[in-house]
Design an enzyme around this catalytic site. Sequence first.
Site, mmCIF file in Angstrom:
data_model
loop_
_atom_site.group_PDB
_atom_site.id
_atom_site.type_symbol
_atom_site.label_atom_id
_atom_site.label_comp_id
_atom_site.label_asym_id
_atom_site.label_seq_id
_atom_site.Cartn_x
_atom_site.Cartn_y
_atom_site.Cartn_z
ATOM 1 N N ALA A 13 0.829 -1.212 0.000
ATOM 2 C CA ALA A 13 0.000 0.000 0.000
ATOM 3 C C ALA A 13 0.860 1.258 0.000
ATOM 4 C CB ALA A 13 -0.919 -0.006 1.225
ATOM 5 N N GLN A 15 4.243 3.879 -1.321
ATOM 6 C CA GLN A 15 4.445 4.649 -2.544
ATOM 7 C C GLN A 15 5.329 3.949 -3.582
ATOM 8 O OE1 GLN A 15 6.573 8.191 -2.580
ATOM 9 N NE2 GLN A 15 8.096 7.577 -1.060
ATOM 10 N N ARG A 92 12.138 5.281 9.600
ATOM 11 C CA ARG A 92 12.702 6.001 10.741
ATOM 12 C C ARG A 92 11.751 7.138 11.134
ATOM 13 N NH1 ARG A 92 18.073 7.339 13.061
ATOM 14 N NH2 ARG A 92 19.136 6.026 11.585
ATOM 15 N N ASP A 159 21.014 2.831 -7.242
ATOM 16 C CA ASP A 159 22.296 3.545 -7.157
ATOM 17 C C ASP A 159 23.054 3.428 -8.481
ATOM 18 O OD1 ASP A 159 21.924 4.036 -4.247
ATOM 19 O OD2 ASP A 159 22.039 1.853 -4.180
ATOM 20 N N HIS A 187 23.854 -0.139 0.473
ATOM 21 C CA HIS A 187 22.935 0.859 -0.076
ATOM 22 C C HIS A 187 22.786 1.950 0.994
ATOM 23 C CE1 HIS A 187 19.587 2.931 -1.801
ATOM 24 N NE2 HIS A 187 18.875 2.716 -0.720
HETATM 25 P P1 NAX Z 1 5.985 3.833 2.297
HETATM 26 O O1 NAX Z 1 6.010 4.248 3.719
HETATM 27 O O2 NAX Z 1 5.232 4.633 1.305
HETATM 28 O O3 NAX Z 1 5.406 2.328 2.229
HETATM 29 C C1 NAX Z 1 5.860 1.316 3.045
HETATM 30 C C2 NAX Z 1 4.711 0.359 3.245
HETATM 31 O O4 NAX Z 1 5.208 -0.761 3.965
HETATM 32 C C3 NAX Z 1 3.574 0.956 4.088
HETATM 33 O O5 NAX Z 1 2.341 0.777 3.397
HETATM 34 C C4 NAX Z 1 3.625 0.162 5.376
HETATM 35 O O6 NAX Z 1 2.377 -0.017 5.979
HETATM 36 C C5 NAX Z 1 4.211 -1.161 4.863
HETATM 37 N N1 NAX Z 1 4.788 -2.012 5.906
HETATM 38 C C6 NAX Z 1 5.466 -1.651 7.023
HETATM 39 N N2 NAX Z 1 5.797 -2.735 7.736
HETATM 40 C C7 NAX Z 1 5.340 -3.806 7.047
HETATM 41 C C8 NAX Z 1 5.379 -5.194 7.281
HETATM 42 N N3 NAX Z 1 5.950 -5.705 8.364
HETATM 43 N N4 NAX Z 1 4.815 -6.015 6.358
HETATM 44 C C9 NAX Z 1 4.225 -5.513 5.273
HETATM 45 N N5 NAX Z 1 4.139 -4.199 4.998
HETATM 46 C C10 NAX Z 1 4.707 -3.358 5.872
HETATM 47 O O7 NAX Z 1 7.512 3.635 1.894
HETATM 48 P P2 NAX Z 1 8.152 3.536 0.435
HETATM 49 O O8 NAX Z 1 8.481 4.900 -0.055
HETATM 50 O O9 NAX Z 1 7.307 2.664 -0.413
HETATM 51 O O10 NAX Z 1 9.565 2.843 0.782
HETATM 52 C C11 NAX Z 1 9.632 1.537 1.267
HETATM 53 C C12 NAX Z 1 11.043 1.175 1.697
HETATM 54 O O11 NAX Z 1 11.955 1.269 0.614
HETATM 55 C C13 NAX Z 1 11.627 2.080 2.793
HETATM 56 O O12 NAX Z 1 12.251 1.270 3.767
HETATM 57 C C14 NAX Z 1 12.668 2.894 2.058
HETATM 58 O O13 NAX Z 1 13.687 3.359 2.914
HETATM 59 C C15 NAX Z 1 13.156 1.876 1.052
HETATM 60 N N6 NAX Z 1 13.897 2.375 -0.114
HETATM 61 C C16 NAX Z 1 14.901 1.602 -0.586
HETATM 62 C C17 NAX Z 1 15.603 1.912 -1.737
HETATM 63 C C18 NAX Z 1 16.686 1.029 -2.256
HETATM 64 O O14 NAX Z 1 17.290 1.383 -3.265
HETATM 65 N N7 NAX Z 1 17.008 -0.115 -1.634
HETATM 66 C C19 NAX Z 1 15.328 3.180 -2.478
HETATM 67 C C20 NAX Z 1 13.969 3.737 -2.173
HETATM 68 C C21 NAX Z 1 13.530 3.643 -0.731
HETATM 69 O O15 NAX Z 1 14.156 4.662 -0.001
#
Ligand code: NAX
Length: 332
Positions: A13, A15, A92, A159, A187
């Site tokens: 759900a 972004q 965070r 990256d 990362h």
């Molecule tokens: P959002 O906060 O928009 O979405 C995260 C979703 O995960 C939320 O809907 C939340 O309810 C859900 N969630 C939390 N705990 C959960 C669980 N235990 N089981 C299932 N769903 C759960 O974050 P978004 O912008 O989509 O980013 C998601 C993650 O990607 C973050 O941790 C972010 O730091 C990481 N990223 C990693 C990147 C990479 O290159 N590895 C780049 C983009 C991003 O920063």
Amino acid sequence: MTEPLRVLVTGAAGQIAYSLLYSVAKGDVFGHNQPISLVLLDIDFMMGVLQGVVMELRDCALPLLHEIIPTADKNVAFKDIDVAILVGAMPRREGMERKDLLKANVKIFREQGECLNTLAKKSVRVVVVGNPANTNAYVAKTFAPTIPPENFTCLTRLDQNRAAAQIAQRVGVTSQDVKNVIIWGNHSSTQFPDVSHATVTVNGAKSSVKDVVKNDSWLQGDFISTVQKRGAAVIAARKLSSAMSAAKAICDHLRDWWTGTADHWVSMGVPSDGSYGIEKGLIYSFPVAIKPDHSYSIVQGLPISDFAREKMDATQRELVEEKNDAMQTVQD
Ligand code: NAX
């Protein structure tokens, strides 16, 4: 008719998932003849939002989308999956200590590792996106001992894409013309974007990036720091973290893992086999070559300069510390 591939997306759900799901369901990742069953996991609180995403996916009327399974139940989500795209993680929050963040994520990725171990197909391929991505992948791998360790990866393709885009912009070509950029390590802002083995094609002629850019101080200075800090720059401008580009990078990572890389290599966070002196088992981003049967190998024999060695070791140190802290919280 080909059996549908069962693909789990966690954080469905959120972004990134919103930008990702259309491409996966449309066939841009696993091929335009491969039906997909999409399993969408999020937390209870987000089920209303997830229903909206499901409605939109249905309204896309995509011919390859065999079924959609939205759920907040891990036991449903991980059952018989072929691919796990682990995007959901604890973000965070203001005032949160790094250790608390790590602890919350260790809990999530330990549980998900255990679910992979008991419920998923043994051939499941996993890409961890949720941060800290390398260490979360390490935790999931540790708690899934019946799945081959090499099936656990983390995303560093964003990256790599950022680095290739910087070079392309500087030279006046497209990112497609830039090959073999490497992301070493974590990362995080200690990652080492390395173009010393990269090539760029200008007007049909392929040369080393170093020869075309002709500016070593930029390549060893601003170029590296721009890529390292790009995530923070996007947050500062957009007030939200990278989503469209992260989704595109997930698609690139998985498409290459599925179909192979032919004549070039790509960067993925994978369990180290000790190559380049990196601690065995650590999830470290390396250049990898991928075969069409989904097997990959770390590119061997690249000459490493003193400059590169120092940067590769610094990001390794951060990862070892993160891993030790994470495993400590398991025992707490
Ligand atoms: P959002 O906060 O928009 O979405 C995260 C979703 O995960 C939320 O809907 C939340 O309810 C859900 N969630 C939390 N705990 C959960 C669980 N235990 N089981 C299932 N769903 C759960 O974050 P978004 O912008 O989509 O980013 C998601 C993650 O990607 C973050 O941790 C972010 O730091 C990481 N990223 C990693 C990147 C990479 O290159 N590895 C780049 C983009 C991003 O920063």
